[in-house]
Design a protein around this motif. Structure first.
Motif, PDB file in Angstrom:
ATOM      1  N   ARG A  90       0.879  -1.173   0.000  1.00 15.91           N
ATOM      2  CA  ARG A  90       0.000   0.000   0.000  1.00 15.91           C
ATOM      3  C   ARG A  90       0.910   1.214   0.000  1.00 15.91           C
ATOM      4  NH1 ARG A  90      -5.411   0.426  -0.935  1.00 15.91           N
ATOM      5  NH2 ARG A  90      -6.275   2.173   0.181  1.00 15.91           N
ATOM      6  N   LEU A  91       0.438   2.322  -0.504  1.00 16.39           N
ATOM      7  CA  LEU A  91       1.212   3.558  -0.459  1.00 16.39           C
ATOM      8  C   LEU A  91       0.732   4.417   0.690  1.00 16.39           C
ATOM      9  CD1 LEU A  91       1.495   4.564  -4.221  1.00 16.39           C
ATOM     10  CD2 LEU A  91       3.149   3.358  -2.797  1.00 16.39           C
ATOM     11  N   ARG A  92       1.690   4.910   1.463  1.00 15.94           N
ATOM     12  CA  ARG A  92       1.393   5.860   2.541  1.00 15.94           C
ATOM     13  C   ARG A  92       2.000   7.184   2.118  1.00 15.94           C
ATOM     14  NH1 ARG A  92       3.315   8.277   7.239  1.00 15.94           N
ATOM     15  NH2 ARG A  92       5.426   7.481   6.969  1.00 15.94           N
ATOM     16  N   LEU A  93       1.167   8.219   2.094  1.00 19.69           N
ATOM     17  CA  LEU A  93       1.614   9.558   1.714  1.00 19.69           C
ATOM     18  C   LEU A  93       1.770  10.392   2.969  1.00 19.69           C
ATOM     19  CD1 LEU A  93      -0.938  10.099  -1.201  1.00 19.69           C
ATOM     20  CD2 LEU A  93       1.295   8.957  -1.265  1.00 19.69           C
ATOM     21  N   ALA A  98       0.802  14.414   1.031  1.00 19.97           N
ATOM     22  CA  ALA A  98      -0.460  14.042   1.691  1.00 19.97           C
ATOM     23  C   ALA A  98      -1.413  15.229   1.751  1.00 19.97           C
ATOM     24  CB  ALA A  98      -0.179  13.514   3.096  1.00 19.97           C
ATOM     25  N   ARG A  99      -0.881  16.419   1.987  1.00 22.26           N
ATOM     26  CA  ARG A  99      -1.751  17.609   2.046  1.00 22.26           C
ATOM     27  C   ARG A  99      -2.358  17.910   0.670  1.00 22.26           C
ATOM     28  NH1 ARG A  99       1.708  18.554   6.098  1.00 22.26           N
ATOM     29  NH2 ARG A  99       3.400  19.579   5.024  1.00 22.26           N
ATOM     30  N   HIS A 100      -1.551  17.802  -0.375  1.00 22.53           N
ATOM     31  CA  HIS A 100      -2.051  18.066  -1.730  1.00 22.53           C
ATOM     32  C   HIS A 100      -3.083  17.030  -2.173  1.00 22.53           C
ATOM     33  CE1 HIS A 100       0.322  21.469  -3.055  1.00 22.53           C
ATOM     34  NE2 HIS A 100       1.392  20.926  -2.525  1.00 22.53           N
ATOM     35  N   VAL A 104      -7.612  11.458  -1.521  1.00 20.77           N
ATOM     36  CA  VAL A 104      -7.266  10.603  -2.663  1.00 20.77           C
ATOM     37  C   VAL A 104      -6.691   9.292  -2.135  1.00 20.77           C
ATOM     38  CG1 VAL A 104      -5.743  10.352  -4.669  1.00 20.77           C
ATOM     39  CG2 VAL A 104      -6.841  12.548  -4.204  1.00 20.77           C
ATOM     40  N   GLU A 105      -7.163   8.187  -2.675  1.00 25.99           N
ATOM     41  CA  GLU A 105      -6.646   6.857  -2.347  1.00 25.99           C
ATOM     42  C   GLU A 105      -5.582   6.484  -3.380  1.00 25.99           C
ATOM     43  OE1 GLU A 105      -7.417   4.333  -0.068  1.00 25.99           O
ATOM     44  OE2 GLU A 105      -8.673   5.722   1.061  1.00 25.99           O
TER      45      GLU A 105
END
Length: 126
Positions: A90-93, A98-100, A104-105
């Protein structure tokens, strides 16, 4: 969930391993300690994670078609490939990325075989 961006990347593992081994390589600051631990510093596993970061940037770029890019290469260090209890990626931003991309998944698929590693990323809105 509507798809807003798709990205893919392919990495030649031997070439990537050579670059990774160079003194002062820029890759050191791109991988988190968790990514290095999960990949056990195996070049093919790290190459797949690199491909995921590149595929993510391509998917994000596709979602911005017609607009100026929001971030440059620093985005790569703010995307982490994590695993769940069953080793699914999984991707963790985090950070500015993450703010931008709030709301969004980011979905990812990784693969590596012999000399190549690849990743496919789909961005969708919740």
């Amino acid at each position: 969930m509507p798809v807003i961006g798709i990205g893919t990347d392919l990495v030649h593992v031997p070439s990537f391993a050579e670059q990774l081994a160079l003194p002062g390589t820029g890759f050191a600051g791109v991988f988190t300690s968790g990514e290095r631990r999960d990949a056990a510093d195996r070049p093919a596993s790290l190459a797949a994670r690199w491909a995921a970061k590149e595929a993510f940037v391509k998917a994000w770029s596709a979602s911005l078609h017609g607009s100026a890019p929001v971030m440059g290469d620093e985005a790569l260090a703010q995307v982490e490939v994590v695993r769940d209890a069953w080793d699914r990626p999984r991707l963790r931003l985090f950070g500015e990325v993450a703010r931008h991309l709030s709301g969004v998944e980011a979905h990812v698929s990784l693969s590596h075989d012999a000399d190549y590693a690849s990743a496919y990323v789909v961005l969708s809105v919740e």
